[in-house]
Design a protein around this motif. Structure first.
Motif, PDB file in Angstrom:
ATOM      1  N   UNK B  41      18.377 -43.012  72.693  1.00 52.51           N
ATOM      2  CA  UNK B  41      18.615 -43.633  71.826  1.00 52.51           C
ATOM      3  C   UNK B  41      17.709 -45.101  71.393  1.00 52.51           C
ATOM      4  N   UNK B  42      16.525 -45.642  70.584  1.00 49.48           N
ATOM      5  CA  UNK B  42      16.148 -45.972  70.343  1.00 49.48           C
ATOM      6  C   UNK B  42      16.385 -47.265  70.181  1.00 49.48           C
ATOM      7  N   UNK B  47      15.496 -47.875  74.607  1.00 52.27           N
ATOM      8  CA  UNK B  47      14.816 -49.269  74.129  1.00 52.27           C
ATOM      9  C   UNK B  47      15.111 -50.358  74.212  1.00 52.27           C
ATOM     10  N   UNK B  48      16.658 -50.242  73.682  1.00 48.59           N
ATOM     11  CA  UNK B  48      16.642 -52.035  73.125  1.00 48.59           C
ATOM     12  C   UNK B  48      16.377 -53.079  72.639  1.00 48.59           C
ATOM     13  N   UNK B  49      16.127 -51.358  71.279  1.00 43.60           N
ATOM     14  CA  UNK B  49      16.341 -52.596  70.284  1.00 43.60           C
ATOM     15  C   UNK B  49      16.121 -52.828  69.473  1.00 43.60           C
ATOM     16  N   UNK B  75      20.858 -41.461  61.364  1.00 42.93           N
ATOM     17  CA  UNK B  75      20.945 -40.176  62.522  1.00 42.93           C
ATOM     18  C   UNK B  75      19.401 -40.189  62.693  1.00 42.93           C
ATOM     19  N   UNK B  76      18.228 -40.119  61.449  1.00 40.46           N
ATOM     20  CA  UNK B  76      17.026 -40.219  62.327  1.00 40.46           C
ATOM     21  C   UNK B  76      16.421 -41.024  62.294  1.00 40.46           C
ATOM     22  N   UNK B  77      17.177 -42.338  63.275  1.00 39.41           N
ATOM     23  CA  UNK B  77      16.921 -43.416  63.954  1.00 39.41           C
ATOM     24  C   UNK B  77      17.270 -43.267  65.062  1.00 39.41           C
ATOM     25  N   UNK B  78      17.704 -42.403  65.548  1.00 36.36           N
ATOM     26  CA  UNK B  78      18.858 -41.926  67.261  1.00 36.36           C
ATOM     27  C   UNK B  78      17.474 -42.257  67.981  1.00 36.36           C
ATOM     28  N   UNK B  79      16.698 -41.573  67.377  1.00 35.75           N
ATOM     29  CA  UNK B  79      15.819 -41.236  69.176  1.00 35.75           C
ATOM     30  C   UNK B  79      14.830 -40.885  68.328  1.00 35.75           C
ATOM     31  N   UNK B  84      10.991 -38.837  64.659  1.00 39.27           N
ATOM     32  CA  UNK B  84      10.057 -37.395  64.454  1.00 39.27           C
ATOM     33  C   UNK B  84       9.920 -36.158  63.810  1.00 39.27           C
ATOM     34  N   UNK B  85      11.502 -34.766  63.856  1.00 43.92           N
ATOM     35  CA  UNK B  85      11.810 -34.307  63.180  1.00 43.92           C
ATOM     36  C   UNK B  85      11.634 -35.218  61.523  1.00 43.92           C
TER      37      UNK B  85
END
Lengths: 488, 93
Positions: B41-42, B47-49, B75-79, B84-85
């Motif tokens: 997870x971003x 990454x703790x963002x 969902x796009x910001x999940x990882x 990238x996808x």
């Protein structure tokens, strides 16, 4: 519209009644003209004042018999319903600035007679109450509650110079007067009603004042969303049926400026939490053709002054407030602030109503993805055993996003490990023999700038990676020593 | 994934690497781009963002890939991989 008076005065024995203090005034929960007015916009749907009031009374009747309500609602409408219901039920709303589990647990330890008001699932063992399930009451009363001015409505928190969150109690009267002052300061109009759109959480004092209290007390609508991405803000504004004001921060504003985000229907921008540059304010006024007002304030006192940043540096004090200087300190009182409050910033008074802030505010910094108070970090640093002097330093370019927070430490004979155990891994630490304090013991920022430059080029600099490696190796050899306490 | 002539990616991992570097650079993170787990997870525990970092990432992505991020694409910001996808899909749609 019907009204109910809700006096908080305790019963007074008849014989003493003549000497009893005059009851504090009571202020209404909302100031809208009629029950059909729009109180909130949530996605595509509006919520009327009537609907809001019924939900507030309905929810208030079901709240647990406790003293404190920890309101972590993200949706501003649900936050407002929970906040108002707690107020009516005579519960004090605790407004945590962080929804993470650990800070909430610490808050619950400090305020044991508390429950959580939430609009999302929380991983917590605390008694929780879902506002979502109770926000659509049709059976509740639609009377406007009148709340005594001296009732404590909320407790807001700052990081505090001690490193522990400091609590600041807010009476209903101070919140109402603050909202009125805010509107007067910007010459806001209630006709036609506007919508307050915010990028700051309602749990922050600035967010509470501008996105909750202002709409409630000026007959405006609040926008329930929490958008911050440029595309989201644009969509929110496109969907609104009324002109809007954007309550935001220089950080968000800079992002919308760089994207040239279209902000349809926008009538004004308010910025606070960190200094806004005049060039950014001018650019914003030029692009969106709206006034950009900047607020100067603090959690303790709320909004104290404002300026139209594009026009000049001077701040205009809120009309109801008075400012005085004594022994090098600046104090403010009156209106929503109440008794004299000392300010921590350096200020030059121009006249009774105008002043200049000397130097930017260096206190709010970002460490490891979290905003922290420089004062709190300094306090933590000075608590480390053997540290005789020390300070964190944020280079000028840091405010524009290119610098790193550093620490200078005077600690003869103390191991780096003991000190570094407390410091986050992103902070470079420089060990120095003395700080460039002036004759009065202060550390002028300009002097610190020069000093930092010298230290960095003198070879004393050690990256945090080197320090951490040494720290871990030392700790491994000694086993776990008792590190100094780490506060966030 | 279709290749992007301007950016020169021919593989999904190529875009992931480019994106990792973009995130590290724009947020000035002290991790090597290659050390970011593409599936982690971003935000939050990974990454703790935080939300301000999300705004920075959205700006950087908009500038580099001309793709506008919205919170409804949560969902796009999940990882890193999901992001990238999403970018690849937006650029080809």
């Amino acid at each position: 519209m019907m009204r109910s008076t809700d006096s908080q005065m305790a019963p007074v024995p008849t014989a003493r009644r003549a000497f009893a203090p005059v009851a504090a005034p009571a202020y209404p929960l909302v100031a809208h003209d009629s029950p059909g007015c729009t109180l909130a916009w949530r996605r595509d749907r509006m919520h009327s004042v009537e609907e809001f009031l019924r939900s507030v009374w309905g929810l208030a009747a079901q709240l647990p018999p406790k003293r404190y309500a920890i309101n972590v609602c993200k949706d501003r409408y649900l936050f407002a319903v929970g906040f108002a219901a707690a107020l009516v039920a005579r519960h004090i709303s605790l407004l945590p600035t962080c929804r993470a589990e650990e800070p909430l647990r610490r808050l619950a330890e400090r305020y044991s007679d508390a429950y959580v008001l939430t609009d999302h699932d929380l991983d917590t063992s605390m008694p929780s109450f879902h506002v979502t399930d109770h926000a659509r009451h049709s059976s509740g009363s639609m009377k406007i509650p009148f709340i005594p001015a001296d009732r404590i409505a909320a407790i807001a928190f700052t990081s505090g110079s001690s490193g522990f969150p400091q609590a600041h109690a807010k009476s209903w009267g101070s919140l109402v007067l603050g909202a009125k002052a805010l509107g007067r300061q910007f010459a806001l109009s209630s006709s036609p009603p506007r919508t307050a759109v915010g990028t700051v959480p309602a749990q922050h004092m600035y967010g509470l004042e501008t996105t909750i209290m202002l709409p409630l007390q000026w007959g405006w609508s609040l926008h329930a969303g929490n958008s911050i991405l440029p595309a989201d803000i644009r969509t929110d504004l496109e969907r609104l049926g009324s002109p809007a004001w954007l309550m935001t921060t220089p950080f968000h504003l800079k992002a919308y400026l760089s994207e040239r985000t279209a902000l349809p229907g926008l009538e004004g921008i308010v910025s606070a939490t960190m200094p806004l540059t005049r060039s950014a304010a001018q650019e914003a006024e030029h692009i969106w053709q709206v006034p950009v007002h900047e607020i100067y304030g603090c959690t303790e006192g709320g909004m104290l002054a404002s300026r139209r940043t594009a026009d000049g540096d001077a701040w205009t004090l809120c009309h109801e407030l008075r400012m005085r200087q004594e022994s090098g300190g600046t104090w403010v009182k009156g209106g929503h602030v109440g008794a004299w409050l000392q300010l921590t910033d350096r200020i030059t008074l121009r006249n009774r109503r105008e002043f200049l802030l000397l130097g930017p505010n260096y206190d709010l910094v970002k460490v490891a993805g979290k905003r922290a108070s420089l004062a709190a970090l300094n306090a933590a640093l000075l608590r480390v055993r053997g540290v005789s002097d020390g300070t964190f330093y944020w280079p000028d370019q840091g405010r524009s996003g290119n610098g790193r927070l550093s620490a200078f430490v005077v600690a003869p004979g103390v191991s780096r490990a003991a000190i570094l155990a407390d410091l986050r891994r992103f902070i470079p630490v420089y060990f120095v023999t003395a700080l460039p304090r002036n004759a009065t013991g202060k550390l002028p920022h300009e002097q610190l700038e020069t000093f930092a430059e010298q230290v960095r080029h003198s070879g004393q600099a050690r990256t945090i990676h080197e320090c951490r490696r040494e720290s871990f190796e030392t700790e491994a050899r000694r086993g776990f020593s008792q590190g100094a306490r780490r506060d966030e | 994934m279709a290749s992007s002539p301007q950016l020169g990616f021919t593989t999904a991992s190529g875009l992931e690497q480019d994106l990792a570097k973009l995130i590290v650079d724009s947020l000035r993170l002290e991790v090597a781009p290659g050390d970011i787990d593409p599936a982690a997870p971003l935000f939050g525990d990974g990454l703790g963002l935080d939300s301000i970092d999300m705004l920075e990432i959205a700006l950087a992505v908009s500038k580099r890939y001309a793709v506008e991020l919205r919170s409804e694409n949560r969902a796009a910001l999940a990882s890193l991989r999901a992001l990238a996808a999403h970018i690849a899909q937006q650029r080809t749609s």
